[in-house]
Design an enzyme around this catalytic site. Structure first.
Site, mmCIF file in Angstrom:
data_model
loop_
_atom_site.group_PDB
_atom_site.id
_atom_site.type_symbol
_atom_site.label_atom_id
_atom_site.label_comp_id
_atom_site.label_asym_id
_atom_site.label_seq_id
_atom_site.Cartn_x
_atom_site.Cartn_y
_atom_site.Cartn_z
ATOM 1 N N HIS A 24 26.850 27.312 24.312
ATOM 2 C CA HIS A 24 27.231 28.400 25.229
ATOM 3 C C HIS A 24 26.079 28.722 26.186
ATOM 4 O O HIS A 24 24.920 28.666 25.801
ATOM 5 C CB HIS A 24 27.556 29.628 24.371
ATOM 6 N N SER A 38 35.281 27.058 27.752
ATOM 7 C CA SER A 38 34.965 27.864 26.569
ATOM 8 C C SER A 38 36.104 27.685 25.559
ATOM 9 O O SER A 38 37.080 26.991 25.845
ATOM 10 C CB SER A 38 34.724 29.329 26.934
ATOM 11 N N ALA A 90 35.659 35.348 34.589
ATOM 12 C CA ALA A 90 36.464 34.599 33.620
ATOM 13 C C ALA A 90 37.852 34.445 34.246
ATOM 14 O O ALA A 90 38.259 35.288 35.057
ATOM 15 C CB ALA A 90 36.558 35.383 32.322
ATOM 16 N N LYS A 104 48.877 31.444 38.420
ATOM 17 C CA LYS A 104 47.765 31.051 39.301
ATOM 18 C C LYS A 104 46.461 30.949 38.498
ATOM 19 O O LYS A 104 45.695 29.993 38.644
ATOM 20 C CB LYS A 104 47.617 32.052 40.447
ATOM 21 N N GLY A 154 29.711 41.088 43.728
ATOM 22 C CA GLY A 154 28.315 41.113 43.280
ATOM 23 C C GLY A 154 27.603 42.413 43.622
ATOM 24 O O GLY A 154 26.538 42.705 43.072
HETATM 25 P P1 NAI Z 1 34.262 41.017 35.894
HETATM 26 O O1 NAI Z 1 35.729 41.200 35.723
HETATM 27 O O2 NAI Z 1 33.376 42.124 35.463
HETATM 28 O O3 NAI Z 1 33.920 40.694 37.436
HETATM 29 C C1 NAI Z 1 34.530 39.621 38.111
HETATM 30 C C2 NAI Z 1 34.080 39.589 39.562
HETATM 31 O O4 NAI Z 1 34.701 40.653 40.260
HETATM 32 C C3 NAI Z 1 32.585 39.764 39.768
HETATM 33 O O5 NAI Z 1 32.128 38.836 40.716
HETATM 34 C C4 NAI Z 1 32.425 41.165 40.298
HETATM 35 O O6 NAI Z 1 31.336 41.241 41.211
HETATM 36 C C5 NAI Z 1 33.733 41.340 41.033
HETATM 37 N N1 NAI Z 1 34.126 42.749 41.112
HETATM 38 C C6 NAI Z 1 34.359 43.591 40.077
HETATM 39 N N2 NAI Z 1 34.732 44.793 40.528
HETATM 40 C C7 NAI Z 1 34.729 44.713 41.879
HETATM 41 C C8 NAI Z 1 35.031 45.637 42.942
HETATM 42 N N3 NAI Z 1 35.412 46.883 42.694
HETATM 43 N N4 NAI Z 1 34.930 45.185 44.209
HETATM 44 C C9 NAI Z 1 34.554 43.928 44.478
HETATM 45 N N5 NAI Z 1 34.252 43.009 43.535
HETATM 46 C C10 NAI Z 1 34.349 43.402 42.255
HETATM 47 O O7 NAI Z 1 33.768 39.671 35.174
HETATM 48 P P2 NAI Z 1 34.386 38.942 33.893
HETATM 49 O O8 NAI Z 1 35.576 38.155 34.317
HETATM 50 O O9 NAI Z 1 34.541 39.938 32.786
HETATM 51 O O10 NAI Z 1 33.200 37.922 33.518
HETATM 52 C C11 NAI Z 1 31.970 38.432 33.000
HETATM 53 C C12 NAI Z 1 30.971 37.330 32.761
HETATM 54 O O11 NAI Z 1 31.362 36.520 31.682
HETATM 55 C C13 NAI Z 1 30.713 36.369 33.929
HETATM 56 O O12 NAI Z 1 29.318 36.341 34.141
HETATM 57 C C14 NAI Z 1 31.185 35.005 33.414
HETATM 58 O O13 NAI Z 1 30.445 33.915 33.918
HETATM 59 C C15 NAI Z 1 30.944 35.185 31.925
HETATM 60 N N6 NAI Z 1 31.748 34.282 31.097
HETATM 61 C C16 NAI Z 1 31.101 33.242 30.479
HETATM 62 C C17 NAI Z 1 31.784 32.397 29.651
HETATM 63 C C18 NAI Z 1 31.094 31.246 28.996
HETATM 64 O O14 NAI Z 1 31.698 30.583 28.167
HETATM 65 N N7 NAI Z 1 29.865 30.945 29.328
HETATM 66 C C19 NAI Z 1 33.232 32.580 29.377
HETATM 67 C C20 NAI Z 1 33.815 33.672 30.115
HETATM 68 C C21 NAI Z 1 33.087 34.505 30.924
#
Ligand code: NAI
Length: 349
Positions: free
Chosen positions: A116, A140, A176, A224, A306
């Site tokens: 991971h 994942s 994600a 999608k 971001g």
């Molecule tokens: P999230 O739902 O918190 O955010 C997703 C995206 O939406 C981000 O780019 C954020 O900047 C944007 N965003 C959120 N609110 C916003 C707003 N009000 N206006 C504009 N943009 C907005 O992220 P999520 O889906 O919970 O993922 C969290 C982390 O988990 C990520 O860093 C991802 O890479 C990581 N992850 C890693 C995995 C692995 O196996 N390595 C598996 C799944 C997720």
């Protein structure tokens, strides 16, 4: 509990070394984890250290990996991760991808056989810091139903994108491909709370609000997101000859074996497509125009991808990073881990 960025980094690095990582690897892993907590992505920060420590101690993360960078064409390469720490392998592979894109305009680097690797935003921002565009994705473990299904098949397969501007802002989109992270369901369970009916399904594939009845997550935006998570799985799994879909290893089932996960990192050098300065200026203008857009009722203002993470970082720089007390106590303790993860499944309860 509030801690400084430096203290958090030091505590995590020490714990990872105590579990068995070499110092250079512990440095890289702690850096990626600190990045996540500092941006408010707490699902991929300090909360993961105990799990990593147990996997390291039990042999499921190679503490002496033999990394190999195999350049397969002018713009393509495969980084063999030897089941070392995913954060370190991904960082080294991205550094190589940036060098290749500097020279050839574009780099596509697959990373295979790793554990991971945490928040992908870290790796795409490495590219944007060098005035390039970064796109990263990874597999994942299966916990998401295919659209219309009842059983998990794909993982939460994230995808991230970052691009530079001509000011100090950076666009970082990192998500994600599920409506919500599994950690949010666990959080609701621990507080005995219900969840919105859009997050997950029960064992019949029906939407559920009962956090304890959750059988699997659902893709973001229905068919999608389902298509998107399949694309991520193909590009970071099958393309590299790795296990795919429902065959991807479980995070928790067997902590003694390497996970053999895959990733794909794409780096694009804008200078090979347009005037780089103009490109960055245009993105700054785009952000300015978005910020000037009227916000809908209840939204206050429009954020660019971001931006909220950056605002959180600024607040944390002033007040310290917020960390759950139990996690802080664990990081401060002499214990390496508490045997909580090995053999567990259903996504570790
Ligand atoms: P999230 O739902 O918190 O955010 C997703 C995206 O939406 C981000 O780019 C954020 O900047 C944007 N965003 C959120 N609110 C916003 C707003 N009000 N206006 C504009 N943009 C907005 O992220 P999520 O889906 O919970 O993922 C969290 C982390 O988990 C990520 O860093 C991802 O890479 C990581 N992850 C890693 C995995 C692995 O196996 N390595 C598996 C799944 C997720």
């Amino acid at each position: 509990m509030r801690v400084s960025e430096q203290e958090l980094y030091d505590l995590m690095k020490n714990k990872l070394m105590k579990a068995g990582l070499q110092e250079d690897a512990a440095d890289d892993v702690a850096d990626v984890l600190t990045f996540a907590d500092h941006r408010g992505i707490h699902s991929h920060g300090a909360v993961r250290v105990e799990y990593y420590a147990e996997r390291i101690a039990k042999g499921g993360i190679n503490t002496h990996p033999h990394y190999e960078f195999e350049q397969t064409g002018p713009s393509s390469a495969v980084f063999h991760g030897d089941n070392g720490p995913g954060h370190q392998a991904a960082k080294e592979a991205t550094e190589k991808a940036i060098e290749m894109a500097e020279e050839n305009g574009v780099a596509v680097v697959g990373v295979k056989n790793i554990s991971h690797s945490g928040a992908l935003g870290y790796f795409v921002e490495m590219a944007a810091e060098k005035d390039m565009v970064g796109i990263s994705m990874c597999q994942s473990d299966p916990m998401v139903v295919p659209f219309g299904g009842t059983e998990p098949y794909f993982g939460t397969n994230p995808i991230a994108f970052s691009a530079p501007t001509n000011d100090d802002r950076m666009i970082t989109f990192d998500m994600a491909t599920t409506v919500q992270a599994w950690g949010k369901v666990l959080d609701a369970r621990s507080k005995n709370q219900s969840i919105p009916d859009t997050w997950a399904v029960d064992e019949n594939g029906e939407p559920t609000t009962d956090s304890n009845a959750v059988h699997a997550l659902v893709p973001v935006a229905g068919p999608k997101g389902y298509g998107l998570m399949m694309m991520v799985d193909i590009l970071s799994g099958s393309l590299l000859g790795l296990p795919f879909g429902g065959h991807v290893s479980s995070m928790y089932k067997d902590l003694t074996k390497g996970r053999d996960l895959g990733q794909l990192h794409v780096v694009i050098n804008p200078a090979y497509f347009t005037d780089k300065t103009q490109f960055k200026a245009q993105l700054s203008q785009m952000l300015n125009e978005l910020k000037e857009q009227p916000a809908a009722k209840g939204y206050g203002e429009i954020y660019y991808p971001g931006e909220r993470g950056r605002l959180r970082s600024e607040a944390y720089d002033k007040d310290g990073i917020e960390i759950v007390d139990d996690i802080y106590d664990y990081l401060k303790s002499d214990d390496v881990h508490y045997d909580r993860y090995h053999g567990k499944n259903r996504f570790a309860e």
